[in-house]
Design an enzyme around this catalytic site. Structure first.
Site, short mmCIF file in Angstrom:
data_model
loop_
_atom_site.label_atom_id
_atom_site.label_comp_id
_atom_site.label_asym_id
_atom_site.label_seq_id
_atom_site.Cartn_x
_atom_site.Cartn_y
_atom_site.Cartn_z
NE ARG A 294 -51.53 15.83 -38.83
CZ ARG A 294 -51.19 14.66 -39.37
NH1 ARG A 294 -51.88 13.57 -39.07
NH2 ARG A 294 -50.17 14.56 -40.20
CG ASP B 252 -53.34 1.93 -39.40
OD1 ASP B 252 -52.28 2.21 -38.82
OD2 ASP B 252 -53.60 2.31 -40.56
CG PHE C 1 -54.69 7.46 -43.35
CD1 PHE C 1 -54.35 8.76 -43.01
CD2 PHE C 1 -54.16 6.91 -44.50
CE1 PHE C 1 -53.49 9.51 -43.80
CE2 PHE C 1 -53.29 7.65 -45.30
CZ PHE C 1 -52.95 8.94 -44.95
CE1 TYR D 188 -45.33 7.45 -42.58
CE2 TYR D 188 -44.54 5.44 -43.62
CZ TYR D 188 -45.55 6.34 -43.36
OH TYR D 188 -46.81 6.11 -43.87
CE LYS D 189 -48.26 7.98 -39.98
NZ LYS D 189 -48.39 9.14 -40.86
C1 PLP Z 1 -53.40 5.61 -40.17
C2 PLP Z 1 -52.65 5.46 -41.46
N1 PLP Z 1 -52.85 4.36 -42.20
C3 PLP Z 1 -52.21 4.19 -43.39
C4 PLP Z 1 -51.33 5.14 -43.88
C5 PLP Z 1 -50.65 4.93 -45.20
O1 PLP Z 1 -49.33 4.60 -45.01
P1 PLP Z 1 -48.32 4.33 -46.23
O2 PLP Z 1 -48.24 5.58 -47.02
O3 PLP Z 1 -47.02 4.02 -45.56
O4 PLP Z 1 -48.83 3.19 -47.02
C6 PLP Z 1 -51.08 6.30 -43.11
C7 PLP Z 1 -50.14 7.32 -43.59
O5 PLP Z 1 -49.92 8.34 -43.00
C8 PLP Z 1 -51.77 6.46 -41.87
O6 PLP Z 1 -51.59 7.56 -41.13
#
Ligand code: PLP
Length: 397
Positions: A356, A184, A113, A209-210
């Protein structure tokens, strides 16, 4: 056996909506509004600042961490909630790098990400030009784990395609060359069984939150393996991670174990919502969840491939190599997704062409999958996505 009819009944989903975006933002647990109202009125309203002690607000981040810990295979007392995932990525990465002071390379992949990569770049700017973020193709990560790597930083499930990394194998390879790992779990926690302790992960981070359904803005979490918990030094050395926050010392001394991974004041209202989501998770067996999730994803792929020749599968076909989402490529994927949403099937879109769909057995069943396939195939066959209002891009896709 997990009772998925009971878990489905524990959420408030809008009438007529098939929600295939719980991989991005989970739905509302039915118990959340009353719990939040009670928190606001009885705790904040009546207890005021005494709530930190009297309502247990200060202990809540660790208590919730333990409940998440069960879902990711963490040892008790080694998961802390708080902040956002981006912050937790920074925190874990900075601590891991400091534990390998003789090395300078962070290895990651281009399926990670973007925020994780951006946080690493920002950290490197602070540490100095001798540090390097090495980004390779996901399929080749194993071949790039060399003895100059300090930290292997990966997202277990690819946010676009759902491709699943082999956490056990890659962690073992990293350790064999003396590197540490930061995993992660944003698209893993609540999506599939995870065993951070069994895999030997050094650090892991994720959001709530997911798949965990904690609500928009719900706090993130961080896991630190017991062998590092007492010597990982927090770069984000906030006062609540201090050994004695209310001594108000001018010098920082890290708190015991995972306590040092607190930064500042916890988000108490959000934690009340997350608590109600975790009440539902308490009744879920992760192996049942995985079996059901694979079944739903396979059913969706078979249905779409049989009826939508213009869509190309972007996820691994083998369920064991996938998380709990399915993606299809289509050049007009954005418009097609808007047309779907207009018909009550909610998924999302990731540039440049990925549609998705998240499959969340807690509240999605086989009938939902069949209904979603029928609507998608109708939209594709009639080209009803080909309208100007479906092509206008919103800020959040
Ligand atoms: C794999 C991954 N890492 C990091 C993040 C960033 O998260 P946040 O916006 O809560 O900092 C996300 C957000 O969707 C994500 O999917």
């Amino acid at each position: 056996m997990t009772d998925f009819a009971a878990t489905k009944a524990a959420f408030d989903l809008p009438e007529g909506v098939i929600y295939l975006d719980g991989n991005s933002l989970g739905p509302l647990p039915s118990a959340a509004p009353a719990r939040i109202e009670q928190m606001l009125r009885d705790e904040w309203g009546q207890k005021l600042i005494t709530g930190w002690n009297a309502a247990g607000w200060m202990q809540q981040p660790l208590k919730l961490g333990d409940r998440i810990g069960r879902l990711i295979g963490a040892e008790k007392g080694h998961v802390m909630t708080g902040d956002t995932l981006s912050i937790k990525v920074y925190q874990a990465l900075a601590s891991a790098l400091e534990l390998r002071p003789d090395r300078r390379v962070i290895l990651s992949d281009n399926g990670n990400f973007p925020s994780d990569l951006y946080m690493a770049e920002g950290l490197i700017r602070t540490l100095g030009p001798e540090y390097e973020l090495r980004v390779v193709d996901p399929e080749t990560v194993g071949d790039h784990i060399t003895d100059d790597i300090a930290v292997l930083m990966l997202t277990e499930v690819d946010y676009r395609t759902g491709r699943l990394h082999d956490m056990v194998d890659l962690t073992r390879k990293a350790h064999a060359v003396g590197a540490l790992t930061v995993w992660d779990l944003a698209h893993s926690a609540g999506a599939l069984p995870v065993d951070v302790a069994g895999a030997g992960a050094d650090f892991a981070v994720g959001c709530t939150y997911k798949y965990l359904n904690g609500g928009p803005g719900a706090p993130a979490f961080i896991y630190v393996a017991p062998r590092h918990a007492g010597n990982a030094r927090p770069a984000l050395s906030g006062w609540l991670g201090h050994q004695a926050p209310f001594a108000f010392d001018t010098d920082y001394r890290p708190g015991p174990g995972i306590e040092r991974m607190r930064v500042g004041t916890p988000p108490v209202i959000q934690m009340a919502a997350l608590e109600t989501a975790l009440d539902i998770w308490d009744s879920v067996d992760m192996n049942d969840l995985r079996a059901r999730s694979m079944e739903l994803c396979d059913r969706f792929i078979a249905g779409v491939e049989a009826t939508c020749p213009d869509l190309t599968l972007a996820s691994p076909r083998d369920a064991a190599a996938r998380g709990s989402q399915v993606s299809f490529r289509f050049a007009e994927g954005y418009a097609a997704m808007q047309a779907l949403i207009a018909r009550g099937v909610i998924g999302d879109f990731r540039a440049p062409d990925v549609m998705r769909f998240g499959f969340t057995p807690l509240y999605i069943d086989g009938d939902d999958v069949d209904a979603a396939v029928a609507i998608l195939s109708d939209i594709m066959a009639t080209r009803s996505w080909d309208r100007p209002e479906f092509k206008r891009r919103a800020a959040v896709t």
